[in-house]
Design a protein around this motif. Structure first.
Motif, PDB file in Angstrom:
ATOM      1  N   ARG A 189      -2.839  -2.286  -1.106  1.00 50.93           N
ATOM      2  CA  ARG A 189      -2.768  -0.907  -1.612  1.00 50.93           C
ATOM      3  C   ARG A 189      -3.691  -0.008  -0.821  1.00 50.93           C
ATOM      4  O   ARG A 189      -3.371   1.128  -0.503  1.00 50.93           O
ATOM      5  N   LYS A 190      -4.863  -0.540  -0.539  1.00 52.94           N
ATOM      6  CA  LYS A 190      -5.898   0.210   0.167  1.00 52.94           C
ATOM      7  C   LYS A 190      -5.352   0.682   1.528  1.00 52.94           C
ATOM      8  O   LYS A 190      -5.517   1.838   1.906  1.00 52.94           O
ATOM      9  N   LEU A 191      -4.678  -0.243   2.187  1.00 51.89           N
ATOM     10  CA  LEU A 191      -4.128   0.039   3.515  1.00 51.89           C
ATOM     11  C   LEU A 191      -3.077   1.160   3.448  1.00 51.89           C
ATOM     12  O   LEU A 191      -2.921   1.946   4.371  1.00 51.89           O
ATOM     13  N   LEU A 192      -2.372   1.215   2.316  1.00 55.97           N
ATOM     14  CA  LEU A 192      -1.281   2.196   2.201  1.00 55.97           C
ATOM     15  C   LEU A 192      -1.760   3.548   1.671  1.00 55.97           C
ATOM     16  O   LEU A 192      -0.982   4.502   1.621  1.00 55.97           O
ATOM     17  N   GLU A 193      -3.023   3.605   1.286  1.00 57.18           N
ATOM     18  CA  GLU A 193      -3.541   4.850   0.685  1.00 57.18           C
ATOM     19  C   GLU A 193      -3.298   6.069   1.567  1.00 57.18           C
ATOM     20  O   GLU A 193      -2.913   7.132   1.088  1.00 57.18           O
ATOM     21  N   ALA A 194      -3.506   5.887   2.879  1.00 55.34           N
ATOM     22  CA  ALA A 194      -3.365   7.009   3.809  1.00 55.34           C
ATOM     23  C   ALA A 194      -1.943   7.581   3.762  1.00 55.34           C
ATOM     24  O   ALA A 194      -1.717   8.739   4.107  1.00 55.34           O
ATOM     25  N   ASN A 195      -0.999   6.752   3.335  1.00 52.71           N
ATOM     26  CA  ASN A 195       0.395   7.225   3.249  1.00 52.71           C
ATOM     27  C   ASN A 195       0.814   7.382   1.785  1.00 52.71           C
ATOM     28  O   ASN A 195       1.977   7.164   1.432  1.00 52.71           O
ATOM     29  N   HIS A 196      -0.125   7.812   0.936  1.00 52.90           N
ATOM     30  CA  HIS A 196       0.121   8.028  -0.499  1.00 52.90           C
ATOM     31  C   HIS A 196       0.734   6.813  -1.179  1.00 52.90           C
ATOM     32  O   HIS A 196       1.569   6.937  -2.080  1.00 52.90           O
ATOM     33  N   GLY A 197       0.381   5.639  -0.689  1.00 49.68           N
ATOM     34  CA  GLY A 197       0.862   4.409  -1.328  1.00 49.68           C
ATOM     35  C   GLY A 197       2.296   4.048  -0.935  1.00 49.68           C
ATOM     36  O   GLY A 197       2.832   3.061  -1.416  1.00 49.68           O
ATOM     37  N   ILE A 198       2.889   4.865  -0.067  1.00 54.01           N
ATOM     38  CA  ILE A 198       4.302   4.604   0.295  1.00 54.01           C
ATOM     39  C   ILE A 198       4.351   3.649   1.494  1.00 54.01           C
ATOM     40  O   ILE A 198       3.722   3.907   2.528  1.00 54.01           O
ATOM     41  N   HIS A 199       5.091   2.574   1.353  1.00 55.35           N
ATOM     42  CA  HIS A 199       5.237   1.613   2.444  1.00 55.35           C
ATOM     43  C   HIS A 199       6.470   1.947   3.255  1.00 55.35           C
ATOM     44  O   HIS A 199       7.546   2.164   2.706  1.00 55.35           O
ATOM     45  N   SER A 200       6.288   1.986   4.568  1.00 52.66           N
ATOM     46  CA  SER A 200       7.426   2.284   5.428  1.00 52.66           C
ATOM     47  C   SER A 200       7.508   1.195   6.490  1.00 52.66           C
ATOM     48  O   SER A 200       6.571   1.028   7.274  1.00 52.66           O
ATOM     49  N   TYR A 201       8.576   0.443   6.474  1.00 53.92           N
ATOM     50  CA  TYR A 201       8.734  -0.676   7.405  1.00 53.92           C
ATOM     51  C   TYR A 201       8.567  -0.193   8.846  1.00 53.92           C
ATOM     52  O   TYR A 201       9.054   0.884   9.156  1.00 53.92           O
TER      53      TYR A 201
END
Ligand code: GLU
Length: 313
Positions: free
Chosen positions: A125-137
Motif C-alpha cells: 500500500r505504501k508503495l502505491l500511495e504516490a498514485n492514490h493507492g491505484i495500481h497500474s500494471y
C-alpha cells in the motif's frame, strides 16, 4: 397485536393493496460484515433494503459477509441476526455465510485466470500511495519474498456507467480511477469485491439497496459482473448516517448501541430518517411488524433524501 378496529389498520390494508411497484421477481438483500453489532446506520440500510423489497412484493435475504476473520469478534454474526429478528427483520430464505463459499470464489478466480486477467503482485500500500493507492500494471519494481496478492488487470478504455435509484447517473473509468483491483489478498483471503459479486449472482439478487459509502466501489463490481458474464442488479445507495461531528456512525466511534432503546423505537427512527413519517398513534406500538407493514405500504423511493450523508440526531 393489530387491532381490527384501529383506523390505522384499515388505512394500512388499503395501502398494501395499492402497492405501487409490484415486482414478484424482486430479490433484495442485507449483507452485513460481522465486525460488531448493528448500530443505527446499519439498521437504516437493513430497513431500506427490506422496505424496498416488500413494497415491491419481493423477497428479502440476509447474507453474512464473514470473509475477514481477523476483523470479526466472536459471536458478532449471531448478535447481528438476533438484532435483526428483534426488529422484525427475517430473511425469506436460508441465511448464507461467505465463510462457506470459498469454492465458488475460487472457481470465479480460475475463470478470470483462464482469460489471462490475473497477475501476482507484491506492491505494498505504501508503495502505491504516490498514485492514490491505484495500481497500474506493471508492478512497481520492488523485490520481495513476501506473499503476493492476485490482482485483476484493468483494461484500458473501460468506462462503467449506471443509474443509481437515489444518487442518479454514475460513471467511472476503470483503469484510471480504480486500477488493478485485488481479488485475492496477500493474507490468503478472498477480496470483498469478488465475494459480493459472486454471491449477489448466486442469490439472484435483483436490487442492491445499501449505504452511500459503497457507491464509489459499485462500478468495479459491475465491471467484474461483466467479465464473469453475470447479471447486474439495480443499485440504490441511501445516505449514510453521520453523527454531529460528521463522522460515519461506526463501531469505531462507538455509535450508540441499538440495544439501549426498544426495537420499535429504533424502527420508528429509522423509518422517519428514510423520509416517511410514521403516524403518532402507530409510533407508540410495541410491535415491529405493525411498523414494517405500514412502512412497506407507504414506501416511496422519491421520499428518500437525495443526500450522500445525513445526520442521525
Ligand atoms: N458487507 C458490507 C458491509 O457490511 C456491505 C456489502 C454490501 O452491501 O454490498 O459494509
Amino acid at each position: 397485536m393489530l387491532n381490527i378496529n384501529d383506523p390505522t389498520l384499515t388505512f394500512m390494508t388499503m395501502q398494501q393493496e395499492g402497492f405501487k411497484n409490484s415486482n414478484p421477481d424482486y430479490v433484495g438483500r442485507f449483507a452485513p460484515s460481522p465486525t460488531g453489532p448493528l448500530h443505527f446506520g446499519s439498521l437504516v440500510s437493513a430497513v431500506a433494503s427490506y422496505l424496498d423489497a416488500k413494497a415491491n412484493k419481493g423477497k428479502w435475504l440476509v447474507r453474512i459477509e464473514d470473509i475477514d476473520p481477523k476483523r470479526e469478534p466472536a459471536g458478532s454474526s449471531d448478535k447481528i441476526l438476533h438484532q435483526l429478528e428483534k426488529h422484525g427483520l427475517f430473511s425469506d430464505e436460508k441465511i448464507i455465510y461467505q465463510s462457506k463459499r470459498s469454492e465458488a470464489y475460487l472457481s470465479a478466480l480460475e475463470k478470470l485466470e483462464q482469460c489471462g486477467l490475473l497477475f501476482f503482485c507484491h506492491c505494498s500500500r505504501k508503495l502505491l500511495e504516490a498514485n492514490h493507492g491505484i495500481h497500474s500494471y506493471p508492478c512497481l519494481p520492488e523485490i520481495s519474498s513476501m506473499p503476493a496478492s492476485r490482482r485483476l488487470l484493468a483494461e484500458k478504455n473501460i468506462v462503467i456507467e449506471f443509474r443509481d435509484i437515489f444518487q442518479g447517473q454514475q460513471k467511472q473509468s476503470i483503469k484510471e480511477e480504480v486500477g488493478d483491483m485485488v481479488l485475492y489478498r496477500k493474507d490468503k483471503l478472498f477480496a470483498y469485491q469478488l465475494a459480493v459479486v459472486i454471491d449477489d449472482n448466486f442469490q439472484k439478487i435483483t436490487h442492491v439497496i445499501r449505504g452511500c459509502d459503497l457507491l464509489k466501489i459499485t462500478p468495479r463490481q459491475i465491471y467484474l459482473q461483466k467479465l464473469l458474464t453475470l447479471k447486474t442488479p439495480t443499485y440504490g445507495h441511501i445516505p449514510i448516517a453521520i453523527n454531529q461531528k460528521r463522522e460515519k456512525l461506526s463501531k469505531q466511534n462507538l455509535a450508540a448501541s441499538l440495544d439501549s432503546r426498544p426495537a420499535p423505537k429504533n424502527l420508528v427512527r429509522a423509518i422517519n430518517w428514510l423520509g416517511l413519517s410514521v403516524p403518532d398513534e402507530l409510533s407508540k406500538t410495541n410491535h415491529c411488524s405493525d411498523l414494517l407493514m405500514w412502512a412497506a405500504g407507504h414506501w416511496d423511493n422519491n421520499k428518500v433524501p437525495r443526500l450522500k450523508e445525513k445526520t442521525a440526531s
